[in-house]
Write a protein that holds these residues in place. Structure first.
Motif, mmCIF file in Angstrom:
data_model
loop_
_atom_site.group_PDB
_atom_site.id
_atom_site.type_symbol
_atom_site.label_atom_id
_atom_site.label_comp_id
_atom_site.label_asym_id
_atom_site.label_seq_id
_atom_site.Cartn_x
_atom_site.Cartn_y
_atom_site.Cartn_z
ATOM 1 N N THR A 90 0.926 -1.444 -0.076
ATOM 2 C CA THR A 90 0.028 0.073 -0.084
ATOM 3 C C THR A 90 0.921 1.296 0.113
ATOM 4 O O THR A 90 2.066 1.306 0.376
ATOM 5 C CB THR A 90 -0.940 0.163 1.139
ATOM 6 N N ASN A 91 0.325 2.215 -0.327
ATOM 7 C CA ASN A 91 0.915 3.576 -0.121
ATOM 8 C C ASN A 91 1.455 3.820 0.997
ATOM 9 O O ASN A 91 2.827 4.481 1.231
ATOM 10 C CB ASN A 91 0.052 4.695 -0.869
ATOM 11 N N ALA A 92 0.789 3.587 2.260
ATOM 12 C CA ALA A 92 1.375 3.947 3.800
ATOM 13 C C ALA A 92 2.412 3.004 3.814
ATOM 14 O O ALA A 92 3.570 3.793 4.328
ATOM 15 C CB ALA A 92 0.287 3.453 4.470
ATOM 16 N N GLU A 93 2.585 1.749 3.298
ATOM 17 C CA GLU A 93 3.881 0.960 3.591
ATOM 18 C C GLU A 93 5.027 1.607 2.833
ATOM 19 O O GLU A 93 6.079 1.733 3.335
ATOM 20 C CB GLU A 93 3.677 -0.263 3.029
ATOM 21 N N GLY A 94 4.549 2.281 1.406
ATOM 22 C CA GLY A 94 5.787 2.586 0.693
ATOM 23 C C GLY A 94 6.370 3.941 1.351
ATOM 24 O O GLY A 94 7.610 4.194 1.498
ATOM 25 N N GLN A 95 5.453 4.687 1.798
ATOM 26 C CA GLN A 95 5.671 6.079 2.686
ATOM 27 C C GLN A 95 6.765 5.672 3.955
ATOM 28 O O GLN A 95 7.793 6.274 3.988
ATOM 29 C CB GLN A 95 4.439 6.570 3.048
ATOM 30 N N GLN A 96 6.446 4.707 4.505
ATOM 31 C CA GLN A 96 7.293 4.421 5.635
ATOM 32 C C GLN A 96 8.571 3.923 5.283
ATOM 33 O O GLN A 96 9.543 4.278 5.934
ATOM 34 C CB GLN A 96 6.561 3.226 6.438
ATOM 35 N N GLN A 97 8.779 3.077 4.024
ATOM 36 C CA GLN A 97 10.151 2.731 3.777
ATOM 37 C C GLN A 97 10.831 3.605 3.126
ATOM 38 O O GLN A 97 11.816 3.999 3.503
ATOM 39 C CB GLN A 97 9.822 1.312 2.661
ATOM 40 N N TYR A 98 9.859 4.700 2.579
ATOM 41 C CA TYR A 98 10.769 5.590 1.795
ATOM 42 C C TYR A 98 11.570 6.580 2.902
ATOM 43 O O TYR A 98 12.514 7.146 2.776
ATOM 44 C CB TYR A 98 9.874 6.611 0.816
ATOM 45 N N LEU A 99 10.589 6.967 3.749
ATOM 46 C CA LEU A 99 11.115 7.881 4.708
ATOM 47 C C LEU A 99 12.157 7.326 5.775
ATOM 48 O O LEU A 99 13.019 8.288 6.156
ATOM 49 C CB LEU A 99 9.832 8.322 5.769
ATOM 50 N N ALA A 100 12.062 5.974 5.822
ATOM 51 C CA ALA A 100 13.185 5.302 6.734
ATOM 52 C C ALA A 100 14.586 5.333 5.886
ATOM 53 O O ALA A 100 15.444 4.822 6.522
ATOM 54 C CB ALA A 100 12.783 4.143 7.236
ATOM 55 N N GLY A 101 14.457 5.326 4.631
ATOM 56 C CA GLY A 101 15.370 5.389 3.771
ATOM 57 C C GLY A 101 15.801 4.099 3.514
ATOM 58 O O GLY A 101 16.711 3.647 2.921
ATOM 59 N N ALA A 102 14.815 2.838 3.605
ATOM 60 C CA ALA A 102 14.910 1.817 3.036
ATOM 61 C C ALA A 102 15.018 1.620 1.415
ATOM 62 O O ALA A 102 15.316 0.593 0.930
ATOM 63 C CB ALA A 102 13.820 0.728 3.504
ATOM 64 N N CYS A 103 14.419 2.983 0.740
ATOM 65 C CA CYS A 103 14.487 2.970 -0.532
ATOM 66 C C CYS A 103 14.977 4.200 -1.016
ATOM 67 O O CYS A 103 14.759 5.406 -0.139
ATOM 68 C CB CYS A 103 13.424 2.446 -1.510
ATOM 69 N N ASP A 104 15.881 4.554 -2.098
ATOM 70 C CA ASP A 104 16.375 5.914 -2.348
ATOM 71 C C ASP A 104 15.188 6.496 -2.836
ATOM 72 O O ASP A 104 15.028 7.755 -2.558
ATOM 73 C CB ASP A 104 17.359 5.726 -3.499
ATOM 74 N N VAL A 105 14.366 6.065 -3.853
ATOM 75 C CA VAL A 105 13.169 6.801 -4.441
ATOM 76 C C VAL A 105 11.893 6.027 -4.214
ATOM 77 O O VAL A 105 11.941 4.890 -4.133
ATOM 78 C CB VAL A 105 13.556 7.408 -5.945
ATOM 79 N N TYR A 106 10.847 6.787 -4.279
ATOM 80 C CA TYR A 106 9.447 6.240 -4.322
ATOM 81 C C TYR A 106 8.911 6.557 -5.681
ATOM 82 O O TYR A 106 9.116 7.661 -6.056
ATOM 83 C CB TYR A 106 8.801 6.727 -3.257
ATOM 84 N N THR A 107 8.257 5.603 -6.196
ATOM 85 C CA THR A 107 7.617 5.877 -7.613
ATOM 86 C C THR A 107 6.267 5.203 -7.737
ATOM 87 O O THR A 107 5.827 4.363 -7.057
ATOM 88 C CB THR A 107 8.394 5.027 -8.536
ATOM 89 N N THR A 108 5.370 6.278 -8.398
ATOM 90 C CA THR A 108 4.143 6.068 -8.593
ATOM 91 C C THR A 108 3.467 7.144 -9.372
ATOM 92 O O THR A 108 4.419 7.826 -10.038
ATOM 93 C CB THR A 108 3.272 5.809 -7.327
ATOM 94 N N ASP A 109 2.284 7.374 -9.506
ATOM 95 C CA ASP A 109 1.687 8.251 -10.528
ATOM 96 C C ASP A 109 2.136 9.693 -9.867
ATOM 97 O O ASP A 109 2.260 9.946 -8.785
ATOM 98 C CB ASP A 109 0.187 8.262 -10.669
ATOM 99 N N ALA A 110 2.508 10.634 -10.796
ATOM 100 C CA ALA A 110 3.017 12.141 -10.288
ATOM 101 C C ALA A 110 2.156 12.668 -9.320
ATOM 102 O O ALA A 110 2.123 13.519 -8.157
ATOM 103 C CB ALA A 110 3.215 12.995 -11.284
ATOM 104 N N SER A 111 0.504 12.360 -9.288
ATOM 105 C CA SER A 111 -0.292 13.040 -8.731
ATOM 106 C C SER A 111 -0.362 12.488 -7.404
ATOM 107 O O SER A 111 -0.382 12.899 -6.410
ATOM 108 C CB SER A 111 -1.900 12.834 -9.194
#
Lengths: 418, 339
Positions: free
Chosen positions: B176-197
């Motif tokens: 889900t978007n929430a999990e992606g946000q968590q991983q991205y903010l913790a630096g577990a991934c460099d970038v997060y990709t999805t639709d620009a909106s």
């Protein structure tokens, strides 16, 4: 008054199918079977008809189409141009990997905890009770998510390893990097490797690995032979020859010679670009899933082991103690071998549970067969029925294989009755 | 046990398929409410607000359709769906329409057997990166770790983009978007990709949105479109024409402020009259009441009003109209004539 013992053969009447106890049960079973088959037939027919109405006749042709997506953890070659079938296979290997790792760890932890829970040491026994109750009574999904959250939030990201005074540094002489993207450990490399052998043109197996396994297996076999000979000598003469050094040599000398011949060396991970490069990358998703599944299942195995040990009469322990055997040896030589007979059957179902629970992998983004075949492939192709049926068959096959192997082992250790 | 599970699966599949064939508009009318599949939570598009009511751009589309049918924008049951469950939910008849930032693609249209109504948002896939990463272009992402939601077209676009530019990457799949946000903010991934909106919506919820930047490259076309099942064209028409009514309303200057006055008596613009039902019988043709479009527009205003209140520049999401401006303003939003 005379009674005929044999009923006259010609007098069979249709009503006897219900009123004659000899036939009644067969009649009812036949009716039930027919009704059941009709129900199954109706289900199949209904499903096929409805799918046809939707214009989605079941077909497995999509499996040979290009998958188009990437998978991070792959044990065989795979890229986005590979087929859905290969993606499913990559997922299957990931499932098997976590199942094998999980079962081994769960067994080791479970046996230890189970034995320690019976320890006379009050503190250890209570600590083990707390462990068992904590893990047994919380859904495994929570443990998986918690493990993942801890790994992501508490460990340093690769960025922290950078700069003049980095916030984090590598461990064990700069050979191991623990980050919130996973653990990087040195990988074995062969400078004079033998290359890969292709299995049916589908995937390659490293010849180096096969060679190492063969030499190791032969060494262990030789060591077992030497030990057996020592047993024979001991039985004949009462004196056991010292064999541990020859046994060690038989196992390790050929192995070391082979590794040197193959040019064995370690590849160390190093920070390059965005991530660590080189070395073996154990992803957080793998570690979190492995830890959570092992610890969760180990709690159940601990209870099984404890029950097995308690099932062995205390007289056995006392008798062994009276013979002068030390407590540790009483456990390993007297109690555990007998307890295994009680432990193995429920242990089988714990292994099955662990394997099936591994399908929760998607919670942490581990790409097992549920994530590839029944996840992304299902989504991109829209073939729900086909992919889910295939996934069920795969889990069924894995589970049946595990239980047949374990049943074979059980039949070896169970009490031989005459 | 194994057998029962198998039969159970077949039963579910059978029942799912069985529900799909009937006339959806009649079902919806008989039920008295519209079942609409939305995102489980994407700020600005569909997320429950503090009082538990669903809000957002996608949600407004569902409400407009409910308005057109019942004259009541609250007669909607929102069914939260994930990227993985959305198509099954629609195909099985669990929802009547799906308004869930879903990209209109060939294979979804043809192979998955869905009918796409009208593009409500022209989007494209982008990358969100922390400013501290020091990356100014997606072409510099060789070797990066990329968080990505599974079961979306973004997964395929990402594979294509890196393959085309001969770069490698490490995908970190999230559900889900929430999990992606968590991983991205913790630096577990460099970038997060999805639709620009979606990136803009996600960034808006960060503590320090200014520390993150959406990279300039848009690597795909993502026409986000509400969709219905194939084979029920009457129902498809209702959804499609409702979307067009919202767009036409903006073009014709019909707003929630002046709609009551415009629909009270026929004015001198025949197209407004036909749209609002004071002239002609467009509603009847759709199987709805004559004032269907008026009711749809009254719920949340015209397309422009919905855009501005949910994801527009004055909201936390802060999206510019861009491609989604009316065709008369140089954008792509264009409704066929109402006649």
């Amino acid at each position: 008054m005379t009674t005929s013992i044999d009923p006259p053969a010609a007098s069979f009447k249709l009503s006897m199918l219900i009123y004659d106890t000899r036939y009644r049960s067969i009649t009812f079973q036949t009716i039930a079977l027919i009704a059941f088959l009709i129900f199954i037939g109706w289900l199949f027919n209904n499903t096929a008809q409805n799918l046809a109405d939707l214009g989605k006749e079941p077909s497995f042709g999509f499996m040979t189409e290009q998958a188009g997506y990437d998978i991070n953890q792959r044990l065989i070659d795979y890229n986005s141009q590979s087929t859905h079938l290969r993606a499913a296979f990559v997922g299957l290997l990931n499932t098997l990997l976590i199942a094998v790792l999980g079962c081994i760890t769960a067994t080791i932890v479970g046996v230890l905890v189970g034995v320690l829970r019976l320890s006379g040491n009050w503190l250890i026994a209570r600590l083990m009770t707390v462990y068992v109750e904590m893990f047994r009574n919380v859904p495994v999904l929570m443990w998986i998510v918690l493990c993942m959250a801890i790994l992501i939030e508490s460990l340093p990201s690769p960025r922290d390893f950078r700069g003049e005074t980095p916030e984090a540094s590598m461990m064990l002489f700069d050979s191991v990097a623990i980050t919130n993207r996973g653990v990087y450990i040195p990988e074995p490399l062969f400078s004079r490797g033998l290359g890969d052998v292709s299995v049916g043109g589908v995937f390659g197996i490293s010849l180096d690995l096969i060679a190492v396994l063969i030499v190791l297996g032969a060494g262990l076999y030789g060591a077992a032979k030497i030990r057996k000979r020592a047993d024979v000598i001991q039985n004949a003469t009462g004196v056991r020859p010292r064999t541990w050094h020859t046994r060690l040599a038989v196992v390790f000398v050929p192995l070391i010679i082979l590794l040197v011949a193959l040019g064995f060396h370690l590849g160390y991970p190093a920070l390059k670009g965005f991530n660590f490069q080189g070395g073996t990358h154990m992803r957080n998703s793998l570690i979190a899933l492995w830890l959570a599944l092992s610890l969760y299942t180990a709690a159940f195995i601990a209870e099984i082991v404890r029950a097995g040990i308690l099932a062995i009469s205390g007289g056995q322990t006392e008798a062994a103690a009276a013979l002068g055997i030390r407590p540790g040896r009483i456990m390993s030589l007297v109690v555990l071998p007998q307890a295994l007979r009680v432990i193995i059957p429920p242990l089988i179902s714990q292994y099955l549970n662990l394997t099936k629970n591994s399908s929760l992998a998607i919670a942490v983004g581990y790409m097992d067969i549920t994530g590839t075949l029944m996840g992304i492939t299902l989504n991109q192709t829209g073939r729900e029925l086909e992919t889910v049926l295939m996934g069920m068959l795969v889990y069924l096959a894995i589970s049946l294989s595990i239980s047949s192997v374990m049943n074979w082992y059980n039949s070896r250790v169970k009490l031989v009755e005459r | 046990m194994k057998k029962t599970a198998f039969i159970g699966a077949l039963t579910v599949a059978g029942l799912m398929a069985g529900a799909a064939a009937a006339a959806t508009l009649d079902d919806v009318k008989a039920r008295g409410k519209l079942n609409c599949g939305v995102n489980t939570g994407l700020a600005g598009f569909s997320a429950p607000n503090a009082s538990g009511e669903w809000e957002g751009f996608d949600v407004a589309m569902c409400r407009a359709v409910a308005g057109a049918i019942f004259g009541d924008g609250t007669a909607v049951e929102f069914v939260p769906t994930t990227g993985k469950t959305r198509f099954t939910a629609l195909a099985s008849g669990e929802v009547d329409m799906l308004s869930r930032v879903t990209t209109w693609t060939f294979s979804r249209d043809v192979d998955l057997k869905f009918s796409f109504a009208a593009v409500t948002y022209y989007d494209g896939q982008g990358f969100l990166a922390p400013k501290s990463l020091g990356v100014s272009s997606a072409k510099e992402l060789d070797g990066a770790t990329v968080c990505i939601q599974t079961g979306t077209t973004t997964e395929l676009n990402l594979a294509d983009f890196f393959r085309k530019n001969n770069m490698s990457y490490e995908p970190v799949p999230v559900e889900t978007n929430a999990e992606g946000q968590q991983q991205y903010l913790a630096g577990a991934c460099d970038v997060y990709t999805t639709d620009a909106s979606g990136l803009a919506a996600t960034r808006a919820t960060f503590e320090n949105p200014g520390d993150h930047v959406v990279l300039p490259e848009i690597i795909s076309k993502e026409p986000l479109t509400p969709l219905v099942r194939h084979g029920d064209d009457e129902w498809g028409d209702v959804v499609r024409q409702t979307m067009f009514a919202l767009i036409a309303a903006e073009e014709l200057g019909i707003t929630s402020a002046n709609i009551d006055a415009l629909s009270a008596t026929p004015g001198n613009n025949p197209e407004i009259n036909r749209l609002l039902g004071t002239e002609g019988n467009l509603g009847e043709m759709l199987g709805l009441s004559a004032d269907w479009a008026k009711n749809a527009i009254k719920v949340g205003g015209n397309y422009g009003e919905i855009f501005e209140t949910t994801i527009g520049e004055n909201t936390a999401i802060g999206l510019a109209r861009g491609l989604n401006a009316l065709w008369t303003d140089g954008g792509l939003q264009y409704a066929p004539p109402f006649r």
